[in-house]
Design an enzyme around this catalytic site. Structure first.
Site, short mmCIF file in Angstrom:
data_model
loop_
_atom_site.label_atom_id
_atom_site.label_comp_id
_atom_site.label_asym_id
_atom_site.label_seq_id
_atom_site.Cartn_x
_atom_site.Cartn_y
_atom_site.Cartn_z
N GLY A 30 1.00 -1.10 -0.29
CA GLY A 30 -0.27 -0.04 -0.51
C GLY A 30 1.56 1.31 -0.29
O GLY A 30 0.17 2.00 -0.84
N VAL A 94 7.78 3.09 14.19
CA VAL A 94 7.55 4.40 14.40
C VAL A 94 6.26 3.68 16.08
O VAL A 94 6.19 2.22 15.60
CB VAL A 94 5.27 4.01 13.39
CG1 VAL A 94 5.18 5.50 13.90
CG2 VAL A 94 5.97 4.55 11.73
N GLU A 187 -0.22 -23.38 0.84
CA GLU A 187 1.50 -23.35 -0.22
C GLU A 187 2.60 -23.90 0.98
O GLU A 187 3.70 -24.55 0.54
CB GLU A 187 1.24 -21.91 0.20
CG GLU A 187 0.71 -21.49 -1.83
CD GLU A 187 0.55 -19.72 -1.62
OE1 GLU A 187 0.32 -19.28 -2.65
OE2 GLU A 187 0.75 -18.88 -0.88
C1 LIG Z 1 3.44 -15.59 4.23
C2 LIG Z 1 1.98 -14.09 3.35
C3 LIG Z 1 1.55 -14.79 2.64
C4 LIG Z 1 0.46 -14.10 1.02
N1 LIG Z 1 0.03 -14.07 0.64
C5 LIG Z 1 -0.57 -13.31 -0.25
C6 LIG Z 1 -0.54 -13.64 -1.94
O1 LIG Z 1 -0.06 -14.55 -2.02
N2 LIG Z 1 -1.56 -12.46 -2.68
C7 LIG Z 1 -1.89 -11.03 -1.95
O2 LIG Z 1 -2.53 -11.02 -2.65
N3 LIG Z 1 -1.76 -10.99 -0.91
C8 LIG Z 1 -0.70 -12.16 0.20
N4 LIG Z 1 -0.60 -11.84 1.97
C9 LIG Z 1 -0.86 -10.56 2.17
C10 LIG Z 1 -0.34 -9.24 1.28
O3 LIG Z 1 0.76 -9.54 1.36
C11 LIG Z 1 -0.60 -8.46 2.60
O4 LIG Z 1 -2.46 -8.28 2.51
C12 LIG Z 1 -0.43 -6.64 1.97
O5 LIG Z 1 1.05 -6.96 2.24
C13 LIG Z 1 -0.42 -5.62 2.66
O6 LIG Z 1 -0.24 -4.44 2.19
P1 LIG Z 1 -0.01 -3.63 3.34
O7 LIG Z 1 0.93 -2.10 2.47
O8 LIG Z 1 -1.28 -3.25 3.96
O9 LIG Z 1 1.15 -3.96 3.91
P2 LIG Z 1 2.55 -4.79 4.16
O10 LIG Z 1 2.50 -5.09 3.05
O11 LIG Z 1 2.79 -5.91 5.10
O12 LIG Z 1 3.93 -3.57 4.37
C14 LIG Z 1 3.57 -2.81 5.82
C15 LIG Z 1 4.95 -2.50 6.18
O13 LIG Z 1 5.22 -1.32 6.95
C16 LIG Z 1 5.93 -1.69 8.15
N5 LIG Z 1 6.06 -1.11 9.59
C17 LIG Z 1 5.45 -2.25 10.23
N6 LIG Z 1 5.31 -1.72 11.08
C18 LIG Z 1 6.09 -0.48 10.91
C19 LIG Z 1 6.35 0.11 12.26
N7 LIG Z 1 6.49 0.36 13.10
N8 LIG Z 1 6.91 1.09 12.10
C20 LIG Z 1 7.93 1.24 10.57
N9 LIG Z 1 7.22 0.93 9.46
C21 LIG Z 1 6.73 -0.23 9.89
C22 LIG Z 1 6.89 -2.68 7.36
O14 LIG Z 1 7.90 -2.89 8.00
C23 LIG Z 1 6.36 -2.90 6.21
O15 LIG Z 1 6.90 -2.41 5.55
C24 LIG Z 1 0.36 -12.27 2.26
C25 LIG Z 1 1.12 -12.61 3.39
C26 LIG Z 1 1.50 -13.13 3.68
C27 LIG Z 1 1.86 -13.01 5.16
#
Ligand SMILES: Cc1cc2nc3c(=O)[nH]c(=O)nc-3n(C[C@H](O)[C@H](O)[C@H](O)COP(=O)(O)OP(=O)(O)OC[C@H]3O[C@@H](n4cnc5c(N)ncnc54)[C@H](O)[C@@H]3O)c2cc1C
Length: 447
Positions: A30, A94, A187
């Site tokens: 995101g 954060v 998986e």
């Molecule tokens: C093992 C696994 C397999 C998955 N497989 C799939 C799939 O096949 N297809 C699919 O569509 N989705 C899949 N997902 C789900 C998908 O990865 C998530 O829905 C997606 O990553 C969400 O995006 P996001 O930007 O909300 O958070 P994320 O991509 O998780 O990013 C969050 C970021 O915030 C950072 N962060 C967190 N807390 C802090 C903090 N306190 N301070 C600073 N930085 C911080 C983290 O380091 C990270 O870089 C999977 C998830 C996992 C865990």
């Protein structure tokens, strides 16, 4: 428009700049999408992450099962944004947000990052549904470190099984339980079965790996609950062909170092892996708002925080609903769509009559269309020759679905280097049945 609201520049921010400061927390799907979509914005974009890399979580299970190396699915954030001159990267964890002062506090020496607009995209972490003590026995899969820990546990158990003369101990070592029958659990179970029963068994002089027992435990009535029952059944059969035992209607009630109790039944397994639940990052706590049951922040139709148009929450941290009341799923495409939506909204504010903090009058506010989620489909792979795919207009299973699954994942990997490395790695392991990352690392446990 360029309202800086009188707040001071913070860590890593330009003292002289009069541009609005858009601070994005989290460089996952995101946050990174949002930052990149703001490339042309007349704004100072600061992307804060506790890691210096973006992680492609959908392929994390392949690191956990030795098919890929960490660097194959991770890309340095600075590299991704190297050509985006309005973007800065801050490495920091954060720990608090002050909405009055419009600052984000980082754990590193309490450094402050000041914002005019804040986009929170800090994702989710595992949830043990109140049984956090289970984590020591059943690690979850979210970070590179988790994947390496699981890889070490699986490979270590297989090596110990080779070494022991005690048949009972060997069977305990060769027993693996994966808890949670969603895509990640399916998986992992399929990949562990292939690793133990096919690849390692071929290389071993004892062939003990053939006796490996992998059990996938799901609380609900079917694995892959988001899929139609016919596809979920096909996935189940593919797993069973790989030698995985699939248990449904089996809620896990207890975990310890020797196994689990599920639906009242004891299942012995020396290696447990948790793939059963996630909870949002503690953004609700930082914002001092009431979270929903999964810990997510409730947002308005434009993904802003109710009562505060300067704060947006997206991805796994946000509770977003479709018009029919169904939640937007916690998957990468949803987080990316939300990141794009917020970037477009901010670009409209920057180029229009509404001030960047959204306080430019009711007429301007009403002009913002609400976020609309488009669900492209669901995919899950079982081992390295089968998958299930449901795009609504087409449903597939087997090898063709697996090929499409592979193409989709290669396409969505973030860098050209990652795409090439993963594609070549898959081709090699497909034809040679050879996992290049089968390393037990760290200080190791003595055999
Ligand atoms: C093992 C696994 C397999 C998955 N497989 C799939 C799939 O096949 N297809 C699919 O569509 N989705 C899949 N997902 C789900 C998908 O990865 C998530 O829905 C997606 O990553 C969400 O995006 P996001 O930007 O909300 O958070 P994320 O991509 O998780 O990013 C969050 C970021 O915030 C950072 N962060 C967190 N807390 C802090 C903090 N306190 N301070 C600073 N930085 C911080 C983290 O380091 C990270 O870089 C999977 C998830 C996992 C865990």
């Amino acid at each position: 428009m360029n309202d800086r609201s009188g707040s001071k520049p913070g860590y890593g921010q330009n003292q002289a700049s009069q541009l609005p400061r858009i601070v994005i927390l989290g460089a996952g799907f995101g946050g990174l999408t949002c930052a990149r979509a703001l490339q042309a914005a007349p704004a100072e974009v600061t992307l804060v992450d506790q890691r210096n890399f973006h992680l492609f979580q959908p392929l994390l299970y392949q690191v956990a099962t030795a098919a890929l190396s960490p660097a194959d699915i991770a890309t340095p954030i600075r590299r991704i944004l190297r050509n985006q001159i309005n973007a800065k990267v801050v490495l920091g964890h954060v720990e608090a947000i002050d909405r009055q002062e419009r600052t984000v506090r980082l754990r590193e020496n309490g450094r402050l990052v000041a914002y005019d607009i804040l986009v929170i995209a800090t994702g989710a972490r595992h949830s043990y549904f109140g049984h956090e003590d289970w984590e020591a026995f059943a690690p979850g899969l979210k970070q590179i470190e988790d994947a390496l820990d699981i890889r070490n546990r699986v490979l270590d158990a297989l090596e110990r099984a080779e070494a022991t003369e005690d048949a009972d101990e060997r069977q305990r070592l060769l027993s693996f339980a994966v808890i949670g029958g969603g895509p990640t659990g399916v998986e992992l179970a399929g990949a562990i079965a292939e690793l133990a029963k096919i690849e390692l068994a071929q290389e071993s002089r004892t062939m003990h790996g053939l006796a490996a027992h992998i059990v996938l435990i799901e609380a609900g009535p079917q694995i892959l609950p988001v899929f139609v029952p016919s596809l979920a059944d096909k996935a189940r059969r593919s797993l069973e062909q790989l030698g995985v035992e699939v248990l449904t209607n089996s809620m896990v009630e207890h975990c310890d170092s020797e196994g689990v109790i599920a639906a009242g039944k004891r299942i012995e397994a020396r290696t447990l892996i948790w793939a059963a639940g996630v909870a949002a990052s503690p953004a609700a706590q930082w914002l001092d708002v009431e979270p929903d049951r999964a810990g997510r922040v409730r947002v308005l139709g434009d993904l802003s925080l109710p009562g505060d148009p300067t704060v947006f929450v997206i991805g796994d941290t946000a509770a977003v609903y479709r018009p029919d009341g169904r939640p937007v799923p916690g998957i990468a495409p949803a987080a990316k769509q939300e990141g794009n939506y917020v970037a477009e909204l901010l670009l409209r504010r920057l180029n229009g009559s509404v001030s960047i903090d959204g306080r430019g009058g009711a007429a301007g506010m009403q002009a913002q269309p609400e976020f609309h989620y488009h669900h492209a489909g669901d995919l899950a792979t079982i081992g390295h020759k089968s998958a299930v795919l449901d795009f609504g207009w087409i449903r597939l299973s087997g090898l063709l679905a697996w090929l499409l699954w592979g193409c989709v994942h290669i396409f969505f990997l973030i860098s050209f280097r990652n795409r090439m490395v993963v594609m070549l790695g898959w081709l090699w392991s497909y034809f040679a049945s050879d996992r290049g990352a089968r390393l037990i690392t760290g200080s190791g446990r003595e055999l």
